[in-house]
Enzyme design. Structure first.
Site, PDB file in Angstrom:
ATOM      1  N   SER A   1      18.703  58.776  49.932  1.00 43.18           N
ATOM      2  CA  SER A   1      17.368  58.590  50.464  1.00 43.18           C
ATOM      3  C   SER A   1      17.220  59.355  51.785  1.00 43.18           C
ATOM      4  O   SER A   1      17.428  60.559  51.821  1.00 43.18           O
ATOM      5  CB  SER A   1      17.096  57.093  50.612  1.00 43.18           C
ATOM      6  OG  SER A   1      15.743  56.825  50.782  1.00 43.18           O
TER       7      SER A   1
ATOM      8  N   ASP B   1      11.917  57.862  40.400  1.00 45.70           N
ATOM      9  CA  ASP B   1      12.328  57.243  41.659  1.00 45.70           C
ATOM     10  C   ASP B   1      11.073  56.795  42.414  1.00 45.70           C
ATOM     11  O   ASP B   1      10.167  57.586  42.630  1.00 45.70           O
ATOM     12  CB  ASP B   1      13.110  58.272  42.488  1.00 45.70           C
ATOM     13  CG  ASP B   1      13.768  57.667  43.716  1.00 45.70           C
ATOM     14  OD1 ASP B   1      13.113  56.888  44.430  1.00 45.70           O
ATOM     15  OD2 ASP B   1      14.938  58.004  43.971  1.00 45.70           O
TER      16      ASP B   1
ATOM     17  N   HIS C   1      15.808  53.931  42.470  1.00 49.43           N
ATOM     18  CA  HIS C   1      15.962  54.802  43.632  1.00 49.43           C
ATOM     19  C   HIS C   1      17.410  55.257  43.738  1.00 49.43           C
ATOM     20  O   HIS C   1      18.314  54.438  43.886  1.00 49.43           O
ATOM     21  CB  HIS C   1      15.549  54.037  44.882  1.00 49.43           C
ATOM     22  CG  HIS C   1      15.541  54.867  46.119  1.00 49.43           C
ATOM     23  ND1 HIS C   1      15.154  56.187  46.152  1.00 49.43           N
ATOM     24  CD2 HIS C   1      15.890  54.566  47.406  1.00 49.43           C
ATOM     25  CE1 HIS C   1      15.242  56.659  47.378  1.00 49.43           C
ATOM     26  NE2 HIS C   1      15.695  55.695  48.157  1.00 49.43           N
TER      27      HIS C   1
END
Length: 559
Positions: free
Chosen positions: A268, A500, A528
């Site tokens: 991320s 995602d 994710h």
């Protein structure tokens, strides 16, 4: 922009964004705040820098990608720093960490210093907390492997101790020292603090979809109070928590560990941090895995809008699964995702007028803001879909909001005693410094509401208003959108998941297109990030790269 949020540690109670290796069905792959800068919490969401897949027709998506590519072509490129270490920084690079036990079996901890201001190294230090678990063998040690779960604001030390240091593939842990450093301003590294527990409770319950001038003023007041609290706590540090500075800190840590090159797995927001390192220090870049990638070339408003579309894409996947279950409160078999979204939006509007009880010891009721955050939290991992379905059923059918409140609390990292981690504080501090605000005034938000609501009929309004938070930040942004090419770096693996919610797949394509040595690895699925979340194809490909230095063929796809 939350890339938000970021992945959570394996022990966290709700779904999230990062890297884990537990089966997807167990839901152990949690967000450390996601994505992610990820949309972290409805009010904090806009400060985050993560995103998700885009919804809409292929024609629209293609046009959007083309427009973004054209804009990116005119964006500045991150310039590499000179290879020699400046004399003023040499003392930092010569540090030898004093390792000690830190209360977690198998791990040792140390403190490494970095200059508060790299332009003025004599102006004071920042103390960075570092933790490691040494390689267990067998096999020759490959050096250190730094991990970062995202956020910005997620604790890398919490992540390595709760998951990566014990849950990464055994062959990886056998060959690498597993290492984490909490970035400046985060967790154990001089954490930024803004509000106390009761103040955060009030902040998280603020109406984030104002219907009139009075409610708009209340939202603006909440943002101002939050920002003023951060400014009062750390007036100097707040000017020096940028991603560029955190990446430079990692190079000092690399040297302190005795490694010639940095090996790194970032999820991320951690992909932005890792890519920034590669851009600044391409010759010292080792094996980098950037999972759930961000696109550094986008301005804040565009990031927020595309992330909003990503959460809509994830919600539609959840809705398609939900209506096939006998207990789905959003509709029965045959109900379209659009209709399920309308039903959820109607429930949110009902909560806006009449919050429902939760049984919370502090008297909190389930407001529209808390419920929306709870739903968003579950979008990070399909392993949380059953929990979300049950929580929605309790709230919508039984007038019991405790389940959604628990999801929201997990997202905000609020414990049972009403204390919050510094995740949301650090998240805003980094995001508001890295990019100019998405919006400067409420009127600008209103003019963009239609675009956000088109991107997500369910979440668009709230996420548009959430993107206003940096407008009141006490420190002006020092960063701008930019491309990262990292010319001269070794092969870098960029990983994207097609659905995602927090870091849209298009972002992975964009980052891979910028990095000169990138290899794009695609996971066709939900949730994710991808590594350690149940795909043997993804895991074996990344393991081969980390252990043997063999990158995948560019464009490889897994399911």
């Amino acid at each position: 922009m939350y890339t938000r949020r970021t992945p959570r540690t394996a022990s966290a109670p709700t779904a999230s964004a990062s890297t884990a290796s537990a089966p997807r069905s167990r839901g152990l792959h949690r967000r450390a705040r996601s994505g992610a800068r990820t949309a972290a919490g409805l009010l904090a969401t806009a400060a985050l820098l993560v995103s998700a897949c885009s919804s809409g027709s292929s024609t629209t998506a293609t046009a959007s990608a083309a427009s973004a590519a054209s804009a990116a072509a005119d964006t500045a490129v991150l310039v590499a720093l000179p290879r020699p270490v400046p004399a003023a920084l040499s003392p930092y690079y010569r540090q030898k960490p004093a390792w000690r036990g830190c209360g977690v079996p198998g791990f040792e901890c140390a403190t490494v210093k970095a200059p508060l201001d790299y332009d003025k190294p004599s102006g004071g230090d920042v103390r960075l907390a570092v933790a490691r678990k040494k390689a267990t063998g067998p096999g020759a040690r490959l050096g250190s492997l730094l991990v970062n779960p995202g956020g910005p604001g997620g604790s890398a030390i919490g992540y390595v101790q709760a998951y990566a240091g014990i849950g990464y593939p055994s062959e990886v842990r056998a060959r690498y020292d597993m290492v984490a450093v909490d970035p400046r301003g985060v967790a154990r590294s001089e954490p930024v603090e803004c509000l106390d527990g009761p103040e955060m409770d009030a902040y998280t319950q603020t109406d984030a979809t104002p219907d009139d001038a009075k409610e708009t003023d209340g939202l603006v007041a909440a943002y101002r109070t939050f920002a003023e609290g951060c400014g009062a706590d750390a007036p100097r540090l707040l000017r020096h928590v940028s991603t560029v500075e955190a990446a430079r800190d990692m190079d000092i840590v690399r040297a302190a560990l005795g490694d010639e090159k940095l090996n790194f797995v970032g999820a991320s927001y951690g992909t932005f941090l890792g890519a920034t390192y590669a851009g600044l220090f391409p010759q010292r870049t080792g094996r980098l895995v950037l999972d759930g990638a961000m696109d550094p070339s986008l301005p804040a408003r565009r990031l927020n809008l595309e992330q909003t579309a990503g959460f809509e894409t994830a919600f539609r996947s959840f809705a398609r699964d939900c209506v096939r279950q006998p207990d789905c409160p959003l509709g029965g078999a045959g109900t379209s995702p659009g209709k399920a979204g309308e039903n959820l939006k109607a429930f949110f509007e009902k909560l806006d007028a009449s919050p429902v009880p939760t049984g919370d010891a502090d008297g909190r009721k389930l407001t529209e803001s808390l419920a929306t955050t709870g739903v968003i939290a579950a979008m990070y991992d399909e392993g949380a879909w059953q929990q979300l379905r049950e929580a929605l059923t309790s709230a919508m059918k039984k007038n019991d909001g405790s389940g959604l409140l628990a999801l929201s609390d997990g997202y905000y990292e609020r414990d049972a005693d009403g204390r919050y981690s510094n995740l949301m504080f650090a998240n805003a501090a980094v995001n508001c410094l890295d990019l100019p605000p998405a919006f400067d005034t409420p009127d600008e938000v209103r003019r963009s509401l239609a675009a956000f609501q088109k991107a997500s009929p369910v979440f668009g309004e709230g996420l548009a208003w959430a993107a206003l938070n940096c407008a009141y930040w006490p420190v002006r942004a020092t960063g701008e959108p930019h491309r990262i090419e990292a010319k001269g770096a070794a092969p870098i693996v960029v990983v994207g998941t097609t659905r995602d919610p927090a870091t849209p797949y298009r972002w992975a394509e964009a980052l891979a297109g910028q990095l000169s040595s990138a290899r794009l690895l695609t996971y066709e699925g939900d949730g994710h990030t991808a590594y350690g979340r149940g795909s043997s194809c993804i895991d074996s490909t990344i393991n081969a790269y980390l252990l043997r230095g063999t990158p995948p063929q560019d464009g490889k796809r897994c399911s």
